[in-house]
Design a protein around this motif. Structure first.
Motif, PDB file in Angstrom:
ATOM      1  N   ALA A 207     -21.487 -38.802 -32.577  1.00  0.00           N
ATOM      2  CA  ALA A 207     -21.508 -37.510 -32.978  1.00  0.00           C
ATOM      3  C   ALA A 207     -22.941 -37.357 -33.591  1.00  0.00           C
ATOM      4  O   ALA A 207     -23.411 -38.206 -34.515  1.00  0.00           O
ATOM      5  CB  ALA A 207     -20.563 -37.273 -34.104  1.00  0.00           C
TER       6      ALA A 207
ATOM      7  N   ALA B 256     -21.138 -33.957 -29.385  1.00  0.00           N
ATOM      8  CA  ALA B 256     -20.426 -35.221 -29.581  1.00  0.00           C
ATOM      9  C   ALA B 256     -19.797 -35.566 -28.320  1.00  0.00           C
ATOM     10  O   ALA B 256     -19.512 -34.654 -27.526  1.00  0.00           O
ATOM     11  CB  ALA B 256     -19.281 -34.902 -30.705  1.00  0.00           C
TER      12      ALA B 256
ATOM     13  N   SER C 235     -14.493 -37.392 -29.559  1.00  0.00           N
ATOM     14  CA  SER C 235     -15.349 -37.413 -30.736  1.00  0.00           C
ATOM     15  C   SER C 235     -15.698 -35.928 -30.924  1.00  0.00           C
ATOM     16  O   SER C 235     -16.133 -35.120 -30.033  1.00  0.00           O
ATOM     17  CB  SER C 235     -16.651 -38.227 -30.821  1.00  0.00           C
ATOM     18  N   THR C 236     -15.848 -35.142 -32.353  1.00  0.00           N
ATOM     19  CA  THR C 236     -16.396 -34.000 -32.437  1.00  0.00           C
ATOM     20  C   THR C 236     -17.716 -34.092 -33.698  1.00  0.00           C
ATOM     21  O   THR C 236     -17.295 -35.121 -34.364  1.00  0.00           O
ATOM     22  CB  THR C 236     -15.596 -32.970 -32.765  1.00  0.00           C
TER      23      THR C 236
ATOM     24  N   THR D 247     -15.452 -34.813 -36.614  1.00  0.00           N
ATOM     25  CA  THR D 247     -14.813 -36.157 -36.815  1.00  0.00           C
ATOM     26  C   THR D 247     -15.153 -36.953 -38.032  1.00  0.00           C
ATOM     27  O   THR D 247     -16.359 -36.933 -38.206  1.00  0.00           O
ATOM     28  CB  THR D 247     -14.914 -36.897 -35.594  1.00  0.00           C
TER      29      THR D 247
END
Length: 417
Positions: free
Chosen positions: A10, A24, A36-37, A40
């Motif tokens: 990220a 991400a 994933s962001t 996260t």
């Protein structure tokens, strides 16, 4: 992702108070394909030390502690002289870790060697760390001279600092950091790895070069290492943390005065220099992360990954090369901003700077009245007498407090009226 072997990553790039780019990729849980962001939660490990350093500077600003306080005032368990400032700048001479963490480090080694199936790697308890302090001996001389960007890094020193500050503030370390740093900055998705709500963070992984595969790593339990490496956060929250470093408004100064933030950067309190940037990395089995920013450019970025080994230098170089020219202040070619009368600060002298035929001229030293100021850089000029070795430098700056034009000339400061 193939280059860096991280299952997930990220990234957020910040200019002043805005995220100008974010991305991400990959997974924070490979087995369950959870993506994933930038929201996260990742362990940020040693970046936690910058929060502990901020706590120190807050308590200093409130006159609860002094930077030159001996840590034994708050941690009598330790038997050697060391100031809070020394702990915060890694100049106390302490070893990297307490001997109480021997089993912790060996558990990491055994797992990497494939000799262990542990599902958790557990740092020493607070009680064990405190009980070890009477037997700690320094490894290096205090204030040992090193290159500017180097230091005798000590996780132990930051654990000691955090617990000393906890006692000084009469508030639990984790409670203090949440109430006085995270919450005021709106870092709602940040906290500590051992919080009671059992925060769900990205799973960690270790890349095996021989098999070209990743293996899920044991959970990290920081215990006594909480002030040195126990924080979790998100790319979005850390963007707010970076933006805070650039603020000088009343609300931000209530959290920590801008002068104290500048002091942290100048004296390596929490932050490490990478001029013109400052930074801090975090690393543990299963994770690597980095916070990187330039106060002058109001530019920075955060990179969070869930793999043991990750090389940041290439990404830092790319971001720096792409973004520094964009946000670097452009040279002002209007010479009129330099003209006017300048008074000697604290004295009776004065000089005038004017424009003739498109060039600047100064009345300082009548003998040079017909010699123009030649540009030598942004806001820098020089008067040089042909046929001689004599020259005078004119350095113009805008005072950060008064916003008045300042001239540095002949080792004196002159203020434009």
């Amino acid at each position: 992702m193939d280059r860096y072997h991280s299952p997930g990553i990220a990234v957020a790039v910040i200019h002043d108070q805005d995220i100008i780019y974010s991305e991400a990729l990959g997974y924070v849980d490979v087995e369950n394909k959870i993506p994933s962001t930038i929201d996260t939660k990742y362990p940020i490990l040693s970046v936690s030390k910058t929060f502990t350093a901020t706590m120190l500077m807050q308590l200093k600003a409130k006159q609860v502690v002094r930077l030159d306080d001996d840590v034994r005032k708050y941690l009598p368990e330790y038997k050697h002289a060391a100031t809070l400032l020394q702990l915060a700048t890694h100049t106390s001479g302490l070893p990297r870790n307490t001997q109480a963490d021997l089993a912790f480090m060996q558990s990491i080694d055994r797992w990497i060697m494939g000799a262990s199936k542990d599902t958790a790697i557990i740092a020493s308890t607070r009680q064990a760390m405190l009980q070890s302090l009477p037997f700690i001996t320094t490894e290096y001389p205090a204030y040992d001279l090193l290159s500017y960007s180097d230091r005798h890094y000590s996780n132990l020193g930051y654990s000691m600092l955090g617990f000393a500050l906890e006692r000084a503030a009469k508030t639990a370390y984790t409670t203090y950091v949440k109430q006085h740093i995270m919450q005021p900055l709106g870092m709602r998705s940040s906290g500590f790895l051992q919080d009671a709500d059992n925060p769900k963070v990205a799973a960690g992984y270790h890349y095996n070069d021989s098999t070209k595969s990743v293996t899920r790593t044991p959970v990290f339990v920081p215990n006594s290492a909480m002030p040195a490496g126990g924080v979790y956060s998100t790319a979005r929250d850390l963007a707010k943390y970076i933006s805070f470093q650039f603020r000088d408004d009343a609300a931000a100064n209530q959290i920590l005065p801008a002068t104290d933030k500048a002091m942290m950067r100048a004296f390596n309190i929490g932050w490490k220099p990478a001029y013109p940037f400052v930074m801090h990395e975090g690393a543990m089995l299963g994770y690597r992360c980095e916070v990187f920013f330039s106060p002058a450019l109001k530019l920075g970025w955060v990179i969070l990954t869930n793999v043991s080994d990750f090389e940041f230098n290439r990404i830092n170089a790319i971001f720096s090369q792409l973004l520094t020219p964009v946000f670097n202040k452009k040279a002002d070619t209007d010479l009129r901003k330099y003209t006017g009368t300048y008074k000697l600060a604290g004295g009776a002298g004065s000089l005038d700077i004017s424009i003739r035929n498109g060039q600047l001229y100064s009345t300082y030293l009548a003998e040079l009245g017909n010699v123009p100021l030649t540009p030598t850089g942004d806001n820098h000029f020089q008067v040089k007498v042909p046929g001689t070795s004599f020259s005078l430098g004119y350095d113009f700056i805008t005072n950060a407090v008064s916003q008045k034009m300042i001239l540095n000339l002949d080792q004196f400061m002159w203020v434009k009226e």
